[in-house]
Design an enzyme around this catalytic site. Structure first.
Site, short mmCIF file in Angstrom:
data_model
loop_
_atom_site.label_atom_id
_atom_site.label_comp_id
_atom_site.label_asym_id
_atom_site.label_seq_id
_atom_site.Cartn_x
_atom_site.Cartn_y
_atom_site.Cartn_z
N HIS A 1 -7.14 -12.97 -16.10
CA HIS A 1 -7.56 -14.72 -15.42
C HIS A 1 -9.26 -14.64 -15.02
O HIS A 1 -10.29 -13.37 -15.57
CB HIS A 1 -7.38 -14.43 -13.56
CG HIS A 1 -8.15 -13.42 -13.09
ND1 HIS A 1 -7.49 -12.16 -12.65
CD2 HIS A 1 -8.90 -13.53 -11.69
CE1 HIS A 1 -8.09 -11.55 -11.14
NE2 HIS A 1 -8.91 -12.14 -11.15
N GLN B 1 -11.69 -5.68 -10.94
CA GLN B 1 -10.01 -7.08 -11.21
C GLN B 1 -9.33 -6.50 -10.00
O GLN B 1 -9.42 -4.97 -9.95
CB GLN B 1 -9.63 -6.66 -12.38
CG GLN B 1 -8.23 -7.33 -12.40
CD GLN B 1 -7.80 -6.86 -13.75
OE1 GLN B 1 -7.59 -5.98 -15.11
NE2 GLN B 1 -6.88 -7.82 -14.48
N THR B 2 -9.29 -7.08 -9.15
CA THR B 2 -8.48 -7.34 -8.00
C THR B 2 -7.09 -7.97 -8.33
O THR B 2 -5.71 -6.97 -7.23
CB THR B 2 -8.92 -8.35 -6.44
OG1 THR B 2 -8.93 -8.79 -6.85
CG2 THR B 2 -10.48 -7.37 -6.09
N VAL B 3 -6.64 -8.37 -8.66
CA VAL B 3 -5.54 -8.87 -9.77
C VAL B 3 -4.57 -8.65 -10.36
O VAL B 3 -5.74 -8.78 -11.75
CB VAL B 3 -4.81 -10.33 -8.99
CG1 VAL B 3 -3.58 -10.19 -9.66
CG2 VAL B 3 -5.50 -10.65 -7.47
N HIS C 1 -12.46 -16.20 -13.76
CA HIS C 1 -13.52 -16.89 -11.94
C HIS C 1 -14.45 -18.24 -12.21
O HIS C 1 -14.84 -18.45 -13.02
CB HIS C 1 -13.93 -15.97 -11.22
CG HIS C 1 -13.07 -15.30 -10.34
ND1 HIS C 1 -12.24 -15.50 -9.08
CD2 HIS C 1 -12.61 -13.55 -10.94
CE1 HIS C 1 -11.66 -14.73 -8.46
NE2 HIS C 1 -11.77 -13.69 -9.75
#
Length: 135
Positions: free
Chosen positions: A100, A94-96, A102
């Protein structure tokens, strides 16, 4: 206090985005870092870092919208395949720090790769794992 994520700033219209869909619980917008044309992110409006922090009904709605978006992406871009990816925390890619999904249209040899080292535990070990998480 939790620092606003980039997605929260998009929801508030502080950052411009190409929005595909929104309702009172989720927002779907084009990923600024398109892997392939039609790459959409479906995020909760409520800023929560991980899927496990959501209520079951919230997860159901998130994935129902991701399904609708995937069907629309399929119709609009006719990809050869589709990857729906939901990650949690940096160790889970997870980068944010905002839940969410994709919706990623895929094509053979598109350069997107998902690789992990496969392990082959015995059936006995697998049954032990299953016992630990059995619902």
């Amino acid at each position: 206090m939790i620092q606003d994520s980039v997605f929260t700033r998009i929801i508030r219209r502080e950052i411009p985005a190409a929005i595909v869909y929104e309702d009172d619980q989720v927002i779907a917008f084009m990923d600024a870092g398109q892997v392939n044309p039609g790459h959409v992110l479906v995020a909760t409006r409520r800023q929560v870092e991980t899927l496990v922090e959501l209520e079951e009904a919230e997860v159901a709605h998130l994935f129902a919208v991701a399904h609708r978006v995937a069907r629309a992406v399929q119709a609009a871009f006719t990809p050869e395949g589709m990857t729906l990816l939901q990650t949690n925390r940096p160790a889970g890619w997870q980068t944010v720090p905002h839940v969410h999904v994709h919706v990623l249209p895929r094509h053979a040899n598109d350069g997107a790769d998902l690789v992990w080292p496969r392990q082959d535990p015995s059936l006995e070990v697998l049954r032990g794992y299953a016992q630990r998480i059995r619902l």
